[in-house]
Structures are given as C-alpha cells and as structure tokens.
Write a protein that holds these residues in place. Sequence first.
Motif, short mmCIF file in Angstrom:
data_model
loop_
_atom_site.label_atom_id
_atom_site.label_comp_id
_atom_site.label_asym_id
_atom_site.label_seq_id
_atom_site.Cartn_x
_atom_site.Cartn_y
_atom_site.Cartn_z
N MET A 18 12.74 14.23 -1.62
CA MET A 18 13.08 15.26 -2.60
C MET A 18 14.40 15.95 -2.25
SD MET A 18 10.91 17.77 -4.70
CE MET A 18 9.38 17.30 -4.01
N ASP A 19 15.21 16.18 -3.28
CA ASP A 19 16.42 16.99 -3.14
C ASP A 19 16.01 18.46 -3.12
OD1 ASP A 19 19.11 17.70 -3.02
OD2 ASP A 19 19.46 17.42 -5.16
N PHE A 20 16.91 19.34 -2.69
CA PHE A 20 16.62 20.78 -2.70
C PHE A 20 17.12 21.43 -3.98
CE2 PHE A 20 17.79 25.21 -1.88
CZ PHE A 20 16.55 25.71 -1.53
N ASN A 21 18.39 21.22 -4.31
CA ASN A 21 19.00 21.87 -5.47
C ASN A 21 18.74 21.06 -6.73
OD1 ASN A 21 20.24 24.03 -4.03
ND2 ASN A 21 21.79 22.61 -3.33
N MET A 22 17.86 21.60 -7.58
CA MET A 22 17.53 20.94 -8.85
C MET A 22 17.27 22.02 -9.89
SD MET A 22 14.92 17.92 -7.63
CE MET A 22 13.80 19.03 -6.76
N PRO A 23 17.33 21.66 -11.16
CA PRO A 23 16.98 22.64 -12.20
C PRO A 23 15.54 23.11 -12.04
CG PRO A 23 17.96 20.65 -13.16
CD PRO A 23 17.71 20.36 -11.72
N GLY A 24 15.29 24.36 -12.38
CA GLY A 24 13.92 24.90 -12.27
C GLY A 24 13.60 25.22 -10.82
N ILE A 25 12.41 24.83 -10.39
CA ILE A 25 12.02 25.13 -9.02
C ILE A 25 12.78 24.23 -8.04
CG2 ILE A 25 9.75 25.98 -9.70
CD1 ILE A 25 8.53 23.35 -8.73
N SER A 60 0.82 -1.21 0.00
CA SER A 60 0.00 0.00 0.00
C SER A 60 0.85 1.26 0.00
CB SER A 60 -0.94 0.01 1.21
OG SER A 60 -0.19 0.11 2.41
N LEU A 61 2.16 1.10 0.04
CA LEU A 61 3.05 2.26 0.09
C LEU A 61 3.54 2.64 -1.30
CD1 LEU A 61 5.26 1.53 3.20
CD2 LEU A 61 3.47 3.23 2.98
N SER A 62 3.52 3.93 -1.56
CA SER A 62 4.09 4.42 -2.81
C SER A 62 5.00 5.60 -2.49
CB SER A 62 3.00 4.84 -3.78
OG SER A 62 2.19 5.83 -3.20
N PHE A 63 6.09 5.66 -3.23
CA PHE A 63 7.10 6.70 -3.03
C PHE A 63 7.35 7.43 -4.34
CE2 PHE A 63 7.94 3.64 0.25
CZ PHE A 63 8.41 4.37 1.33
N LEU A 64 7.63 8.71 -4.24
CA LEU A 64 8.13 9.50 -5.35
C LEU A 64 9.50 10.01 -4.92
CD1 LEU A 64 8.00 11.02 -8.03
CD2 LEU A 64 6.63 12.79 -6.86
N VAL A 65 10.54 9.62 -5.64
CA VAL A 65 11.90 10.01 -5.32
C VAL A 65 12.35 11.02 -6.38
CG1 VAL A 65 14.27 9.21 -4.98
CG2 VAL A 65 12.34 7.78 -4.23
N LYS A 73 19.89 15.17 5.93
CA LYS A 73 21.11 15.52 5.21
C LYS A 73 21.69 14.31 4.48
CE LYS A 73 25.52 17.90 5.84
NZ LYS A 73 25.99 17.37 4.61
N LYS A 74 22.01 14.51 3.19
CA LYS A 74 22.71 13.49 2.41
C LYS A 74 24.10 13.30 2.99
CE LYS A 74 20.73 14.09 -2.21
NZ LYS A 74 21.02 14.59 -3.56
N PRO A 75 24.70 12.15 2.76
CA PRO A 75 24.26 11.08 1.87
C PRO A 75 23.23 10.19 2.56
CG PRO A 75 26.38 10.49 2.83
CD PRO A 75 26.05 11.89 3.31
N SER A 81 21.72 9.30 -7.28
CA SER A 81 21.09 9.52 -5.98
C SER A 81 19.71 8.86 -5.91
CB SER A 81 20.96 11.02 -5.69
OG SER A 81 22.23 11.58 -5.47
N ARG A 82 18.92 9.02 -6.98
CA ARG A 82 17.59 8.38 -7.00
C ARG A 82 17.72 6.87 -6.87
NH1 ARG A 82 16.78 11.80 -11.58
NH2 ARG A 82 16.53 9.97 -12.94
N THR A 83 18.67 6.30 -7.60
CA THR A 83 18.87 4.85 -7.56
C THR A 83 19.27 4.39 -6.17
OG1 THR A 83 19.48 4.84 -9.90
CG2 THR A 83 20.20 2.96 -8.59
N MET A 84 20.15 5.14 -5.49
CA MET A 84 20.58 4.77 -4.14
C MET A 84 19.42 4.83 -3.16
SD MET A 84 24.33 6.60 -3.94
CE MET A 84 24.41 6.36 -2.17
N VAL A 85 18.63 5.89 -3.21
CA VAL A 85 17.48 6.04 -2.31
C VAL A 85 16.49 4.90 -2.54
CG1 VAL A 85 15.48 7.47 -1.73
CG2 VAL A 85 17.74 8.54 -2.04
N ILE A 86 16.13 4.69 -3.79
CA ILE A 86 15.16 3.63 -4.11
C ILE A 86 15.69 2.26 -3.69
CG2 ILE A 86 14.03 2.39 -6.01
CD1 ILE A 86 13.73 5.19 -7.37
N GLY A 87 16.96 2.02 -3.92
CA GLY A 87 17.55 0.73 -3.53
C GLY A 87 17.46 0.47 -2.03
#
Length: 127
Positions: free
Chosen positions: A59-66, A7-12, A108-110, A19-25
């Motif tokens: 969610m990361d903070f520093n990304m292109p756009g918003i 029942s759990l869903s995540f948006l990374v 805080k990452k990592p 980074s996305r791959t590490m978090v999801i893993g």
Amino acid sequence: MSVTDASLSFLVVDDSKVSRTMVIGLLRNRLPGAVFHEAGDGESAVAQFERSPAAVVVMDFNMPGINGVEAAQRIQALSADVRIVLLTANAQGAVQAKAEAAGIRFMKKPIKAELADQIVALAQVPA
C-alpha cells in the motif's frame, strides 16, 4: 514448509496505475502463480479486501481519501493474519513511525528488485 505461489494473494494499492503495474510486474516475475488484486485508494482497498482477502497488502501512503496507514489499520481489523507493506515515497519519520506502530512494514519507493524480494520473503512466511 514453503508456501506455494498458487496459495498467495496480493492486494496492491496505489493511486498511480503505473506504480501498481510496476509492483505487480516485479512480484509476478517472482511468483507467477500468485493472484493479484488492485485498488486505487484506501476506501477501495478496504472494500476489495472484504471481497477477496489477500495474504499480503502492498500500500502507498499518499492517496485520495484515507491514507495508507488508515486503510491498513481497517484491513488489519478484518484479518489478524494479513501482512502489510507500506511502500511509499513519503519517507518522513512521522509516517514511518505511524506504520511501525501499527505493525506495518515500511519500504521506500521506488520499487526495486531487492524490495520485491523482501515482499516475496514476507509473503512466504506462514501466517
């Protein structure tokens, strides 16, 4: 009552695929039945959430756009129940204060095992 993996869903969300791959893993190792979606920037994150709402957004903070806080606030406007974690290397006090003021958990990452455990615990709290 515990929430089941299925029942759990995540948006990374991170502009770094690594980074996305590490978090999801790390999360998938703990919750093998959970569903994972990805986005590489804030605008894509909002669009992905509109298509497939997630229980938890990491969610990361520093990304292109918003930035991550702006994207998180747009997502919060779509769902009051979503739990959001700002997982970032940007540990400036101002970023942390913005996140906390918006009701976003700051980490805080990592990404490490103990942070993954905290995200899983947050995910398993009924909304």
